[in-house]
Design an enzyme around this catalytic site. Sequence first.
Site, PDB file in Angstrom:
ATOM      1  N   CYS A   1      -5.052  64.734 101.346  1.00 52.96           N
ATOM      2  CA  CYS A   1      -4.832  64.637 102.789  1.00 52.96           C
ATOM      3  C   CYS A   1      -3.550  65.325 103.244  1.00 52.96           C
ATOM      4  O   CYS A   1      -3.258  65.364 104.424  1.00 52.96           O
ATOM      5  CB  CYS A   1      -4.845  63.178 103.240  1.00 52.96           C
ATOM      6  SG  CYS A   1      -3.376  62.282 102.699  1.00 52.96           S
TER       7      CYS A   1
ATOM      8  N   CYS B   1       0.409  58.562  97.414  1.00 58.02           N
ATOM      9  CA  CYS B   1       0.202  59.059  98.767  1.00 58.02           C
ATOM     10  C   CYS B   1       0.307  57.829  99.675  1.00 58.02           C
ATOM     11  O   CYS B   1      -0.464  56.883  99.522  1.00 58.02           O
ATOM     12  CB  CYS B   1      -1.180  59.678  98.892  1.00 58.02           C
ATOM     13  SG  CYS B   1      -1.653  59.909 100.605  1.00 58.02           S
TER      14      CYS B   1
ATOM     15  N   ASP C   1      -9.957  48.028  61.903  1.00 59.21           N
ATOM     16  CA  ASP C   1      -8.755  48.285  62.698  1.00 59.21           C
ATOM     17  C   ASP C   1      -8.589  47.214  63.772  1.00 59.21           C
ATOM     18  O   ASP C   1      -8.914  47.411  64.938  1.00 59.21           O
ATOM     19  CB  ASP C   1      -8.861  49.683  63.333  1.00 59.21           C
ATOM     20  CG  ASP C   1      -7.532  50.142  63.882  1.00 59.21           C
ATOM     21  OD1 ASP C   1      -6.514  49.512  63.554  1.00 59.21           O
ATOM     22  OD2 ASP C   1      -7.509  51.126  64.632  1.00 59.21           O
TER      23      ASP C   1
ATOM     24  N   LYS D   1     -11.698  49.601  56.040  1.00 65.74           N
ATOM     25  CA  LYS D   1     -10.453  49.085  56.603  1.00 65.74           C
ATOM     26  C   LYS D   1     -10.687  48.910  58.097  1.00 65.74           C
ATOM     27  O   LYS D   1     -10.778  49.875  58.845  1.00 65.74           O
ATOM     28  CB  LYS D   1      -9.313  50.069  56.348  1.00 65.74           C
ATOM     29  CG  LYS D   1      -7.964  49.533  56.766  1.00 65.74           C
ATOM     30  CD  LYS D   1      -6.863  50.431  56.248  1.00 65.74           C
ATOM     31  CE  LYS D   1      -5.493  49.858  56.497  1.00 65.74           C
ATOM     32  NZ  LYS D   1      -5.220  49.498  57.868  1.00 65.74           N
TER      33      LYS D   1
ATOM     34  N   CYS E   1       0.004  65.197  99.112  1.00 62.93           N
ATOM     35  CA  CYS E   1      -1.240  64.644  98.590  1.00 62.93           C
ATOM     36  C   CYS E   1      -2.311  65.742  98.538  1.00 62.93           C
ATOM     37  O   CYS E   1      -2.563  66.402  99.547  1.00 62.93           O
ATOM     38  CB  CYS E   1      -1.713  63.493  99.478  1.00 62.93           C
ATOM     39  SG  CYS E   1      -3.330  62.874  98.999  1.00 62.93           S
TER      40      CYS E   1
ATOM     41  N   GLU F   1     -13.748  48.847  50.233  1.00 65.38           N
ATOM     42  CA  GLU F   1     -14.088  48.139  51.478  1.00 65.38           C
ATOM     43  C   GLU F   1     -13.705  48.998  52.665  1.00 65.38           C
ATOM     44  O   GLU F   1     -12.852  49.866  52.544  1.00 65.38           O
ATOM     45  CB  GLU F   1     -13.267  46.840  51.592  1.00 65.38           C
ATOM     46  CG  GLU F   1     -13.525  45.878  50.489  1.00 65.38           C
ATOM     47  CD  GLU F   1     -12.526  44.718  50.494  1.00 65.38           C
ATOM     48  OE1 GLU F   1     -11.782  44.553  51.475  1.00 65.38           O
ATOM     49  OE2 GLU F   1     -12.508  43.997  49.492  1.00 65.38           O
TER      50      GLU F   1
ATOM     51  N   CYS G   1      -6.373  58.506 104.081  1.00 66.69           N
ATOM     52  CA  CYS G   1      -6.558  59.421 102.940  1.00 66.69           C
ATOM     53  C   CYS G   1      -7.932  59.116 102.323  1.00 66.69           C
ATOM     54  O   CYS G   1      -8.180  57.990 101.876  1.00 66.69           O
ATOM     55  CB  CYS G   1      -5.432  59.201 101.936  1.00 66.69           C
ATOM     56  SG  CYS G   1      -5.585  60.207 100.458  1.00 66.69           S
TER      57      CYS G   1
ATOM     58  N   LYS H   1      -6.411  56.309  54.606  1.00 64.58           N
ATOM     59  CA  LYS H   1      -6.615  56.362  56.063  1.00 64.58           C
ATOM     60  C   LYS H   1      -7.371  57.628  56.436  1.00 64.58           C
ATOM     61  O   LYS H   1      -7.001  58.720  55.996  1.00 64.58           O
ATOM     62  CB  LYS H   1      -5.253  56.365  56.784  1.00 64.58           C
ATOM     63  CG  LYS H   1      -4.422  55.114  56.526  1.00 64.58           C
ATOM     64  CD  LYS H   1      -4.760  53.999  57.476  1.00 64.58           C
ATOM     65  CE  LYS H   1      -4.039  54.058  58.735  1.00 64.58           C
ATOM     66  NZ  LYS H   1      -3.064  53.278  59.207  1.00 64.58           N
TER      67      LYS H   1
ATOM     68  N   TYR I   1     -10.536  38.600  51.899  1.00 67.06           N
ATOM     69  CA  TYR I   1      -9.621  38.178  50.839  1.00 67.06           C
ATOM     70  C   TYR I   1      -9.604  36.654  50.773  1.00 67.06           C
ATOM     71  O   TYR I   1      -9.488  36.001  51.801  1.00 67.06           O
ATOM     72  CB  TYR I   1      -8.235  38.728  51.194  1.00 67.06           C
ATOM     73  CG  TYR I   1      -7.170  38.643  50.111  1.00 67.06           C
ATOM     74  CD1 TYR I   1      -7.486  38.611  48.764  1.00 67.06           C
ATOM     75  CD2 TYR I   1      -5.823  38.625  50.481  1.00 67.06           C
ATOM     76  CE1 TYR I   1      -6.490  38.556  47.810  1.00 67.06           C
ATOM     77  CE2 TYR I   1      -4.814  38.578  49.535  1.00 67.06           C
ATOM     78  CZ  TYR I   1      -5.156  38.538  48.198  1.00 67.06           C
ATOM     79  OH  TYR I   1      -4.171  38.485  47.258  1.00 67.06           O
TER      80      TYR I   1
HETATM   81  S1  IVH Z   1      -6.382  43.732  52.160  1.00 69.10           S
HETATM   82  C1  IVH Z   1      -2.765  41.933  50.162  1.00 69.10           C
HETATM   83  N1  IVH Z   1      -8.644  44.631  53.162  1.00 69.10           N
HETATM   84  O1  IVH Z   1      -4.981  46.485  56.974  1.00 69.10           O
HETATM   85  C2  IVH Z   1      -3.986  42.564  50.751  1.00 69.10           C
HETATM   86  N2  IVH Z   1      -6.713  44.684  54.531  1.00 69.10           N
HETATM   87  O2  IVH Z   1      -2.464  48.003  56.495  1.00 69.10           O
HETATM   88  C3  IVH Z   1      -3.861  42.722  52.181  1.00 69.10           C
HETATM   89  N3  IVH Z   1      -7.139  45.519  56.793  1.00 69.10           N
HETATM   90  O3  IVH Z   1      -2.686  43.858  57.022  1.00 69.10           O
HETATM   91  C4  IVH Z   1      -4.881  43.327  52.952  1.00 69.10           C
HETATM   92  N4  IVH Z   1      -9.289  45.880  56.560  1.00 69.10           N
HETATM   93  O4  IVH Z   1      -4.776  43.658  58.510  1.00 69.10           O
HETATM   94  C5  IVH Z   1      -7.326  44.417  53.387  1.00 69.10           C
HETATM   95  N5  IVH Z   1     -10.729  45.363  53.911  1.00 69.10           N
HETATM   96  C6  IVH Z   1      -9.425  45.139  54.132  1.00 69.10           C
HETATM   97  C7  IVH Z   1      -8.822  45.424  55.378  1.00 69.10           C
HETATM   98  C8  IVH Z   1      -7.452  45.178  55.527  1.00 69.10           C
HETATM   99  C9  IVH Z   1      -8.260  45.926  57.383  1.00 69.10           C
HETATM  100  C10 IVH Z   1      -5.813  45.474  57.458  1.00 69.10           C
HETATM  101  C11 IVH Z   1      -5.060  44.192  57.237  1.00 69.10           C
HETATM  102  C12 IVH Z   1      -3.777  44.597  56.593  1.00 69.10           C
HETATM  103  C13 IVH Z   1      -3.666  46.032  56.987  1.00 69.10           C
HETATM  104  C14 IVH Z   1      -2.827  46.779  56.003  1.00 69.10           C
END
Ligand code: IVH
Length: 708
Positions: free
Chosen positions: A447, A462, A133, A131, A444, A129, A468, A332, A246
């Site tokens: 001026c 300034c 942010d 991740k 400044c 999946e 200015c 990451k 989840y």
């Molecule tokens: S699973 C027990 N899936 O990343 C499983 N987390 O560093 C918990 N996050 O706290 C998380 N995308 O806020 C999961 N596809 C994804 C995610 C994800 C972003 C975040 C989430 C978690 C943090 C962990």
Amino acid sequence: MDLFSQLNNVEHEEILALRQELEQANYQYYVLNAPTMSDYDFDQKLRRLQDLEALHPDMFDANSPTQHVGSDLIGAKGERLKAKGTEKGKGFEQVTHRYPMLSLSNSYSQEEIADWLRKLPANVEIVCELKYDGLSISLWYENGILTKALTRGDGVKGDNVVANIRTITSIPQCLPITDTRYPIPAFVELRGEVLLSWEAFERLNKEREAQEEQLFANPRNAASGTLKLQDPNEVARRGLDCYLYYMLGDNLPANTHYDRLQIAKAWGFPISDSVKVCHNLEEVMEYIAYWDVERKNLPVATDGIVLKVNNIAQQEELGYTAKSPRWAIAYKFPAEKQLTRLNAITYQVGRTGVVTPVANLEPVQLSGTIVQRATLHNEDFIRQLDIREGDMVWVEKGGEIIPKIVSVEPRTRNQEPRPISNDRTDEGDKSLLLAPYSIFPKNCPECGTPLVRVEGEAAWRCPNEASCPPQIKGKMEHFVSRKAMNIDGLGSETIDLLYSQGLLHNIADIYALQQEDIARQERLGEKSAQNMLTGIEQSKQVPWARVLFALGIRMVGETTAKKIARRFPSIDQLQWATLEQLTAIDDVGEQIAKNIITYFNSLSNLEIINRLRQAGVQMESQEEEQAPQSDILQGKSIVVSGVFAHHSRDEYKSMIEAHGGKNVGSVSKKTSFILAGENMGPEKRKKAEALGVSILTEEEFLLMLNNE
Ligand code: IVH
């Protein structure tokens, strides 16, 4: 002491120092939304701490950052956030999570991913999946109805921000309870990530820039600040987004993670289409390689990939560590970093005279764009990095769109170290410090006026507000902007042009512009001149509160201006307001009050005000604005508490005043009633019940006003 004991001591100290440093970084990240350490550095330090703790089991501490996740709790009082002056966050109900909200272990290399996979049972299926942010959220559905939305908090307890979550249109408020294929369990929890799209983030930052409010560093921080707001209307306006990843609960349908996500999708939840089941390392790597490129086209920020064991029984077998599941891991993406030369530092003067140092870089490619300028923020930032012209510097562009200089490459420095002068002169006003020569210009750049730095502030300014050039032009741009006088046809380029032609020197000159002066300009012509003059004429109808905002008094933003205008319905009254009277207004602190007083102490400002008044600009509230709309609440003392859906708390307070009522802060025998929104403080409720004070919902209150 032998060598072994010496080493032991050093490592003990390192453990303590790392714990402190990481705890501080957690606080900056989760509570203040102002991270000071990159995610990468945090993870490296956390690992070092884990390794050291493993070598020194005698140093075990359940409070170590290796044993718990960072906390963003605000809780019922919100003191920590308030104390630091970030966006207000008070009055959320704290709820214990049904299942603790854990974090994920991070990895930064493909080898680590391969290692993790190798340790899993053979032929295991892996769900890949994105991740996202943003920040994690836990949604509770009881009998198919959304009842709570909890932030991660400290992992054990979270803040219930359900009123804000309800503003996210993609999150269902109730589930299709008639679904016979996948009956909805009595309780089901969906976890996911709340975020702000790049577009919404940029829009929000533009607005904040116009209002001189602190900018959010990235969409994650903006989403976090937004989720903790007390005003769901404002939250709705900012447009949060959400992806769920989840499902938790008893008697859930399906026995794989992937199938549960697909069922959640069928129930109406926003589930990403990017979720994919992989069967081996190659497929996982392919997924990572694909999304490392493709993610740049997504509307929201992502910072990695999450890998999860698909089979729930296998997940349960693998179990958890104190902080994270063993059945999942995050990969990451590395933040993009480049080394380039700092050719020169130049200095930019803003509307309020703040002088910002800007790094002019040798152009360099970074995340698909060419970077050649980056802010150096202020003098302290330059000192901290010990940055000098000619240095090779590391520029990074991670989750943020704005590139930042993260460090100087020491190996490439060949100049003599240049000492930083600490000479400061205390002449005149003791609160103003003269700029030291070697690090920041003394005068400044626009001026030539000597710069000043108010104690406690990071910025040099300034002080030559009246003449200015960038300050004058900036003030005019602010004056004509949409939320201020909203003068169409007079944008920043035209202001620049008319200023350079000597036709505009200050905001009052706008009202002295003549058709032929404008039409004479090559780039403008008759039609633009006419539009501009119409816009100027219409601006004379702009109400007093917005005029006050338009004047551009330092730190007097749109909302503060409204509150001040309500207390002082004319400029003549405001002009003589005392510090005490001003600070008694909600939201007006001592610094704002002082800025207002200083503004009216300036003869040139008074002259401008006079000319604006003569031109017909509104300098007092019109009678209909002041007159009460009814006296239905006459003699009533009302407490407003909680989070509301139809109007903001401030709007309700104004309504109460407009109908003759009085706002009071705490519940007493004299309180007529409480106007209660969601999450009203439990103390207030208890007291009201004890005193027999009635509690009205916002719907009941609105009905009462409409029925009078
Ligand atoms: S699973 C027990 N899936 O990343 C499983 N987390 O560093 C918990 N996050 O706290 C998380 N995308 O806020 C999961 N596809 C994804 C995610 C994800 C972003 C975040 C989430 C978690 C943090 C962990």
